[in-house]
Scaffold this active site. Structure first.
Site, PDB file in Angstrom:
ATOM      1  N   GLY A   1       1.168   1.540   8.333  1.00 50.01           N
ATOM      2  CA  GLY A   1       2.058   2.603   8.794  1.00 50.01           C
ATOM      3  C   GLY A   1       1.377   3.953   8.819  1.00 50.01           C
ATOM      4  N   HIS A   2       1.335   4.589   9.982  1.00 51.00           N
ATOM      5  CA  HIS A   2       0.782   5.930  10.133  1.00 51.00           C
ATOM      6  C   HIS A   2       1.896   6.868  10.578  1.00 51.00           C
ATOM      7  CE1 HIS A   2      -3.612   4.371  10.884  1.00 51.00           C
ATOM      8  NE2 HIS A   2      -3.184   4.204   9.657  1.00 51.00           N
TER       9      HIS A   2
ATOM     10  N   GLY B   1      -5.358   2.618   0.865  1.00 51.48           N
ATOM     11  CA  GLY B   1      -4.494   2.859   2.016  1.00 51.48           C
ATOM     12  C   GLY B   1      -3.536   4.009   1.764  1.00 51.48           C
ATOM     13  N   ASP B   2      -2.780   4.377   2.792  1.00 56.12           N
ATOM     14  CA  ASP B   2      -1.788   5.464   2.713  1.00 56.12           C
ATOM     15  C   ASP B   2      -2.432   6.813   2.405  1.00 56.12           C
ATOM     16  OD1 ASP B   2       0.397   3.567   2.965  1.00 56.12           O
ATOM     17  OD2 ASP B   2       0.025   3.051   0.872  1.00 56.12           O
TER      18      ASP B   2
ATOM     19  N   ALA C   1       5.434   4.079   4.620  1.00 59.45           N
ATOM     20  CA  ALA C   1       5.935   4.385   5.965  1.00 59.45           C
ATOM     21  C   ALA C   1       6.513   3.153   6.637  1.00 59.45           C
ATOM     22  CB  ALA C   1       4.805   4.969   6.823  1.00 59.45           C
TER      23      ALA C   1
ATOM     24  N   PRO D   1       8.259   2.392  -3.081  1.00 56.54           N
ATOM     25  CA  PRO D   1       7.644   3.490  -3.834  1.00 56.54           C
ATOM     26  C   PRO D   1       6.200   3.154  -4.167  1.00 56.54           C
ATOM     27  CG  PRO D   1       9.176   2.261  -5.224  1.00 56.54           C
ATOM     28  CD  PRO D   1       9.354   1.756  -3.830  1.00 56.54           C
TER      29      PRO D   1
ATOM     30  N   ARG E   1      -9.908 -21.469  12.793  1.00 47.50           N
ATOM     31  CA  ARG E   1     -10.134 -21.836  14.198  1.00 47.50           C
ATOM     32  C   ARG E   1      -8.949 -22.595  14.802  1.00 47.50           C
ATOM     33  NH1 ARG E   1     -15.888 -24.380  12.811  1.00 47.50           N
ATOM     34  NH2 ARG E   1     -14.514 -25.049  11.140  1.00 47.50           N
TER      35      ARG E   1
ATOM     36  N   THR F   1       3.358  -7.221   2.917  1.00 47.83           N
ATOM     37  CA  THR F   1       4.470  -6.654   3.687  1.00 47.83           C
ATOM     38  C   THR F   1       5.315  -7.736   4.339  1.00 47.83           C
ATOM     39  OG1 THR F   1       3.022  -6.440   5.616  1.00 47.83           O
ATOM     40  CG2 THR F   1       3.248  -4.506   4.186  1.00 47.83           C
TER      41      THR F   1
END
Length: 442
Positions: A44-45, A16-17, A303, A308, A147, A133
């Site tokens: 986060g983008h 990711g990132d 983001a 860090p 379910r 997160t």
């Protein structure tokens, strides 16, 4: 007969990132629809446009382009409050969201007790920390697979919503109190808040599988925007230090309801080095001043969380693995400029495991503890690449580095990113011609 529209899946090839948000943004002018297919508001983008900074966590980057529709597919888990807050932030920045953004009625909903369960579980004594997160993503997917989840269509049904919240709170409050001694959630308060949110979410809700298939079958181009990265995939990542959804190209099919035959190409995004947030294996990780320097120059802080990121050299065995899993045809290499000042650039080309050279990716997280990366050192280019706009103008040693990555990974380089802005993107002619790009993300 009308030919089907071109489609592309953009995935993260690492943890990711990698810069997928910028890449989806610069490509989105060539597509009529951009669809998210997995994850939640943990992804986060960051996109910079005309000096404005847009941080998108849930909404597809395509909505930033006039004439491009955004879709949140059934594979996404949706926090209604976070979604509405993000919609309002975009409205405040002048983005035309209404009428251009659609949410799947089959997407599952994140509710407050999901966050409560995740926080309590992550901080429980003796529990292995995954480094989540803490936004309720995992517990929401757990309820989906068990379910017992709530879908967006159910959110809009006030009677069903009230009943679901009452039953779920009884169960969740009992669990978190017994196991973690956490404070209970008031179901009436939750219902009142989410019933109001449902009214505001309702105008965005539709059957997005029908929308996407109709778009493709009528000749419209569609891009599928991945979240996180391949090495965080629930099945193919460094388990258990992974996310709770499918971060690979296969997830685009499951998470949107389009058939596999509709996918035209897969674009893998990788940094010119590696980063990772949170716990888990990282064979090429740097624990020295060089790692700190890369973190500082690359602004390697989350983001969404601000945490860090851990840094390390490019890991080609992992990139080859990602390309194999995803069927990656094209690579996007981001943060190339972060390496501009280095005299030499080590790249991991294989591993040594128990004294033997290997390219195998261990299935067990503990297997990574035995890995010793074997590096090939490539010469640095010692040139500022941030203002270069054409591939042919790149330094010879930069081209050598990229050619080495192509040869070792088995995928072709299509785009280079040398900074956060849209115009800091370099396209290869082969990529532009293959995808029929008319607009190059300016």
């Amino acid at each position: 007969m009308v030919s089907k529209g071109k489609t592309a899946v953009v995935i993260g090839a690492q943890w990711g990132d990698e810069g997928k948000g910028k890449i989806v943004d610069v490509l989105s002018e060539n597509f009529r629809v951009v669809a998210r297919y997995a994850g939640g508001h943990n992804a986060g983008h960051t996109v910079l446009i005309g000096g404005k900074k847009f941080v998108l966590q849930l909404i597809p980057c395509g909505v930033l382009r006039p004439g491009c529709r955004g879709v949140i597919g059934n594979g996404v888990v949706l926090d209604p409050i976070a979604f509405l807050n993000e919609v309002q932030r975009l409205r405040d920045l002048g983005v035309a969201v209404d009428g251009n953004l659609f949410v799947s009625s089959r997407a599952h909903v994140i509710l407050p007790y999901h966050r409560m369960v995740e926080l309590a579980s992550e901080n429980a004594p003796g529990r292995v920390k995954i480094g989540t997160t803490s936004r309720g993503i995992g517990p929401s997917y757990e309820d989906k697979m068990g379910r017992r989840g709530l879908r967006v269509a159910d959110l809009l049904d006030s009677t069903l919503l009230k009943k679901h919240i009452e039953n779920a709170c009884k169960e969740k409050n009992t669990i978190v109190h017994a196991l973690f001694n956490a404070e209970p959630i008031d179901p009436d308060k939750m219902y009142n808040e989410y019933a109001k949110a449902a009214e505001k979410v309702a105008p965005f809700v539709t059957d997005t599988a029908v929308l996407l298939n109709n778009a493709i079958n009528s000749g419209e181009s569609v891009m599928f925007e991945g979240a996180q990265g391949t090495m965080l995939d629930i099945d193919h990542g460094t388990y258990p230090f992974v996310t709770s959804s499918s971060a690979t190209s296969g997830g685009a099919v499951i998470g949107t309801g389009v058939p596999p035959t509709s996918i035209s190409t897969v674009i893998g995004v990788t940094k010119a080095y590696c980063t990772r947030v949170g716990e888990g294996p990282f064979p090429s990780e740097l624990h020295d001043a060089m790692g700190d320097a890369i973190r500082k120059k690359g602004n390697e802080f989350g983001a969404v969380t601000g945490r860090p990121r851990r840094t390390g050299w490019l890991d080609l065995p992992l990139l080859r693995y990602s390309n194999m899993i995803n069927g990656t045809e094209w690579l996007v290499v981001t943060k190339l400029d972060v390496l501009d000042e280095l005299d030499e650039i080590p790249v991991a080309t294989s591993y040594k495991i128990d004294g033997k050279e290997s390219e195998e990716i261990p299935a067990q997280g503990c297997g990574f503890d035995k890995i010793e990366p074997i590096y090939t050192k490539l010469p640095g280019w010692k040139t500022d690449t941030t203002k270069i706009s054409k591939y042919e103008d790149l330094p010879a040693k930069t081209k050598e580095y990229l050619k080495f990555v192509e040869q070792q990974s088995g995928a072709k380089v299509g785009i280079l990113s040398t900074g956060p802005d849209r115009d800091q993107s370099i396209y290869t002619d082969a990529f532009v011609n293959a995808l029929g790009l008319k607009h190059l993300g300016k």
